[in-house]
Design a protein around this motif. Sequence first.
Motif, PDB file in Angstrom:
ATOM      1  N   ASN A  74       1.213  -4.563   6.343  1.00 31.73           N
ATOM      2  CA  ASN A  74       2.085  -3.747   5.916  1.00 31.73           C
ATOM      3  C   ASN A  74       3.460  -4.137   6.380  1.00 31.73           C
ATOM      4  N   PRO A  75       4.361  -4.967   5.811  1.00 27.90           N
ATOM      5  CA  PRO A  75       5.610  -5.225   5.977  1.00 27.90           C
ATOM      6  C   PRO A  75       6.257  -4.156   6.444  1.00 27.90           C
ATOM      7  N   ARG A  76       6.059  -2.811   5.838  1.00 29.50           N
ATOM      8  CA  ARG A  76       7.066  -1.805   6.241  1.00 29.50           C
ATOM      9  C   ARG A  76       6.386  -0.902   7.313  1.00 29.50           C
ATOM     10  N   GLY A  77       5.346  -1.268   7.831  1.00 26.38           N
ATOM     11  CA  GLY A  77       4.970  -0.466   9.069  1.00 26.38           C
ATOM     12  C   GLY A  77       5.532  -0.639  10.005  1.00 26.38           C
ATOM     13  N   ARG A  78       5.969   0.500  10.806  1.00 25.47           N
ATOM     14  CA  ARG A  78       6.688   0.653  11.909  1.00 25.47           C
ATOM     15  C   ARG A  78       5.888   1.269  13.138  1.00 25.47           C
ATOM     16  N   ALA A  79       4.480   1.310  13.197  1.00 32.00           N
ATOM     17  CA  ALA A  79       3.666   1.696  14.169  1.00 32.00           C
ATOM     18  C   ALA A  79       3.658   0.805  15.221  1.00 32.00           C
ATOM     19  N   VAL A 289      -5.920   1.669  13.342  1.00 28.81           N
ATOM     20  CA  VAL A 289      -5.541   1.118  12.490  1.00 28.81           C
ATOM     21  C   VAL A 289      -4.173   0.987  12.319  1.00 28.81           C
ATOM     22  N   LEU A 290      -3.471  -0.001  12.531  1.00 28.94           N
ATOM     23  CA  LEU A 290      -1.925   0.058  12.732  1.00 28.94           C
ATOM     24  C   LEU A 290      -1.234  -0.962  11.776  1.00 28.94           C
ATOM     25  N   ASN A 291      -0.247  -0.796  10.882  1.00 29.10           N
ATOM     26  CA  ASN A 291       0.480  -1.662  10.108  1.00 29.10           C
ATOM     27  C   ASN A 291      -0.177  -2.403   9.226  1.00 29.10           C
ATOM     28  N   VAL A 329     -10.157   8.511  14.750  1.00 29.78           N
ATOM     29  CA  VAL A 329      -9.533   7.271  13.950  1.00 29.78           C
ATOM     30  C   VAL A 329      -8.260   7.677  14.028  1.00 29.78           C
ATOM     31  N   THR A 330      -7.425   6.704  14.237  1.00 29.56           N
ATOM     32  CA  THR A 330      -5.949   6.598  14.182  1.00 29.56           C
ATOM     33  C   THR A 330      -5.474   5.759  13.222  1.00 29.56           C
ATOM     34  N   ILE A 331      -4.745   6.088  12.188  1.00 26.07           N
ATOM     35  CA  ILE A 331      -4.194   5.307  11.108  1.00 26.07           C
ATOM     36  C   ILE A 331      -2.911   5.487  11.392  1.00 26.07           C
ATOM     37  N   ALA A 332      -1.702   4.471  11.408  1.00 22.92           N
ATOM     38  CA  ALA A 332      -0.488   4.446  11.537  1.00 22.92           C
ATOM     39  C   ALA A 332       0.222   3.330  10.787  1.00 22.92           C
ATOM     40  N   GLY A 333       1.518   3.406  10.190  1.00 26.44           N
ATOM     41  CA  GLY A 333       1.987   2.522   9.622  1.00 26.44           C
ATOM     42  C   GLY A 333       1.187   1.817   8.537  1.00 26.44           C
ATOM     43  N   SER A 334       0.474   2.424   7.910  1.00 29.91           N
ATOM     44  CA  SER A 334      -0.399   1.625   7.216  1.00 29.91           C
ATOM     45  C   SER A 334      -0.479   2.296   5.564  1.00 29.91           C
ATOM     46  N   VAL A 335      -0.895   1.522   4.798  1.00 34.10           N
ATOM     47  CA  VAL A 335      -1.168   1.903   3.167  1.00 34.10           C
ATOM     48  C   VAL A 335      -2.596   1.945   3.109  1.00 34.10           C
ATOM     49  N   ILE A 336      -3.220   3.035   2.578  1.00 38.47           N
ATOM     50  CA  ILE A 336      -4.554   2.948   1.851  1.00 38.47           C
ATOM     51  C   ILE A 336      -4.280   3.411   0.793  1.00 38.47           C
ATOM     52  N   GLU A 337      -4.520   2.552  -0.434  1.00 33.82           N
ATOM     53  CA  GLU A 337      -4.257   3.220  -1.933  1.00 33.82           C
ATOM     54  C   GLU A 337      -5.229   2.370  -2.722  1.00 33.82           C
ATOM     55  N   ASP A 338      -5.566   2.743  -4.027  1.00 32.92           N
ATOM     56  CA  ASP A 338      -6.309   2.177  -5.210  1.00 32.92           C
ATOM     57  C   ASP A 338      -7.681   1.991  -4.515  1.00 32.92           C
ATOM     58  N   ASN A 339      -8.101   2.721  -3.617  1.00 29.35           N
ATOM     59  CA  ASN A 339      -9.765   2.617  -3.296  1.00 29.35           C
ATOM     60  C   ASN A 339     -10.546   3.764  -3.915  1.00 29.35           C
ATOM     61  N   GLY A 357     -15.113  15.227  17.030  1.00 31.51           N
ATOM     62  CA  GLY A 357     -14.407  13.948  16.342  1.00 31.51           C
ATOM     63  C   GLY A 357     -13.108  14.377  15.910  1.00 31.51           C
ATOM     64  N   THR A 358     -12.200  13.516  16.154  1.00 33.51           N
ATOM     65  CA  THR A 358     -10.684  13.617  15.537  1.00 33.51           C
ATOM     66  C   THR A 358     -10.159  12.778  14.956  1.00 33.51           C
ATOM     67  N   MET A 359      -9.164  12.889  13.869  1.00 34.67           N
ATOM     68  CA  MET A 359      -8.202  12.021  13.205  1.00 34.67           C
ATOM     69  C   MET A 359      -6.915  12.264  13.095  1.00 34.67           C
ATOM     70  N   LYS A 360      -6.105  11.083  13.170  1.00 31.17           N
ATOM     71  CA  LYS A 360      -4.611  11.256  13.266  1.00 31.17           C
ATOM     72  C   LYS A 360      -4.085  10.019  12.215  1.00 31.17           C
ATOM     73  N   ILE A 361      -3.256  10.573  11.334  1.00 31.51           N
ATOM     74  CA  ILE A 361      -2.560   9.838  10.464  1.00 31.51           C
ATOM     75  C   ILE A 361      -1.078   9.997  10.560  1.00 31.51           C
ATOM     76  N   ASP A 362      -0.141   8.701  10.714  1.00 26.45           N
ATOM     77  CA  ASP A 362       1.084   8.810  10.956  1.00 26.45           C
ATOM     78  C   ASP A 362       1.875   7.762  10.327  1.00 26.45           C
ATOM     79  N   GLY A 363       2.753   7.873   9.393  1.00 26.01           N
ATOM     80  CA  GLY A 363       3.828   7.009   9.013  1.00 26.01           C
ATOM     81  C   GLY A 363       2.888   6.189   8.073  1.00 26.01           C
ATOM     82  N   SER A 364       2.283   6.610   7.313  1.00 25.22           N
ATOM     83  CA  SER A 364       1.191   5.959   6.447  1.00 25.22           C
ATOM     84  C   SER A 364       1.293   6.587   5.070  1.00 25.22           C
TER      85      SER A 364
END
Length: 398
Positions: A74-79, A289-291, A329-339, A357-364
Motif C-alpha cells: 500500500n503506497p499510502r501506508g504509514r505504519a 500485517v503492515l502497509n 492479529v495486528t493490521i496497520a497501514g493496509s487496505v483490505i477490500e473487495d474480498n 486472543g486480540t485484534m488491532k486495526i490502525d490506519g487501514s
Amino acid sequence: MRIRIVAARALTGLLTTAVLVGCGSSAQDRTAGPAWDPAVTAAPTPTASAAAPPSPTASPSPSRSVPTLPRPGNPRGRAQVPAEARAADTRKPDRVIGNGTPRSCTSEAVVAAVARGGVITFSCGPAPVTITMKATAKIRNSTGPRIVLDGGGKVTLSGGGMRRILYMNTCDQAQGWTTSHCQDQDHPQLTVQNLVFADGNSTGDRVEGGGGGAIFVRGGRFKVVNSRFVRNRCDQTGPDLGGAAIRVLSQFKGLPVYVVNSTFGGASGQGGTCANGGALSSIGVSWVVLNSVLSHNRAVGRGANPARGGTPGGGSGGAIYTDGNRFTVTIAGSVIEDNRANEGGGAIFFVSNDRTGTMKIDGSSLRRNPSDGFETRGFPGIFFLGARNPTVTGSTPR
C-alpha cells in the motif's frame, strides 16, 4: 491514523476506539528495495489444456491483457515497520540461482538452492522471468538457520496451477528433525522478499490439514516483504483448512508472522481462492500485517466450522482466516477490500476458542468485503470472537 470500514450491507452498532501501540521505526533497509517491474505479475493463467509438465526453464513473462499492477504493498501506508520486519540484506548471498540468462533460472536450480539454505538471490538477466516449478521447493530444517529467498523484484515463482511452490515444516521427518520440540523451535528463519508467487495450488494435499496454495509453513520463524501473491488456490471445501497464498501453523514462542509491503490479489481476477482464507490462514499463530493490500480474494467453502449438517464446511475469512487460542492479529497501514466469504468474515475471520486472543486495526481501510453468512455487529466484513472487541483506531464506519 484512521481506518475506514465500509459496510457491504446496512449494519448497526458502533466501533470501539482505542490507541494502537506503535510498531517501531519506519525506515526500510536501503539495500532491500527492488527495481520493481509490474510485468512479473503477468504469468499466464493455467487452463485445462495445460496438462503437460511445466517447462524446466524460465522465460521472460509473456504479455497478457490484465490490469497494470503497481509494485506490491500500500503506497499510502504509514505504519511503522520494526527492524525485525524489514527486508533482509542480500548484498552477500550464499547462493545465486542462474548465470545471467533466463534459461539458467530453472525449477531444479530453485529446489536445490532452497534445500541448501542460506541467503539466495537470482541472476536471470535484465528482464522479468517466470520460473514454473516442476516440484515444490522444500526447506531442510538443518540448513540456515537463516534462509532468505530474494527475487530482486523481477522473478515470479509459479506453481503452474498444479502444485504448491514453497514448503517449510519443522515437524516433517522427511525434512529432518533438529530438536525434540519441533513445534516450538527458533529455526529455520525464512524470509521471502521481492518475489511474485503465482498460480500455486495445494488442492488435494491434506498433510498437516492442507492449505497453503503458494507457501506452507510450520514452526521456526517466517516473514514476507515486498512480495505479491496472485491466483493461488487450495482445497475449495473443508471446515478449517485455508490460505490460498499462505498457511502457517505454529511459530517460535508465539512470535508473529510479519507481512510487510505486500499484495495478495490486488486486482480483479488476481486474488486467491480457498475453502477459508483467500489470502492468509493459520491456527494458533499471530500476524502483523503492515502497509499491505489484500483484495479480490474469496473463501469459497460452504457450511462454516464446525461444518453444518450436510455440508463440507468452510467459507470463512475472505482475506484472512485465523483460529486457535491465544494469538493476536495486528493490521496497520493496509487496505483490505473487495474480498468475499460465503460464510463468515468477508474480510477477516478471527476465532480465539478460549477467548484470549486480540485484534488491532490502525490506519487501514476495510471496504466492500461482504460476508454472505454472518459477521460481528458493528464490524462490517469481520467475524470476531476474542478477549474483547477489536481495537480500531480513529475509525468511522459508513
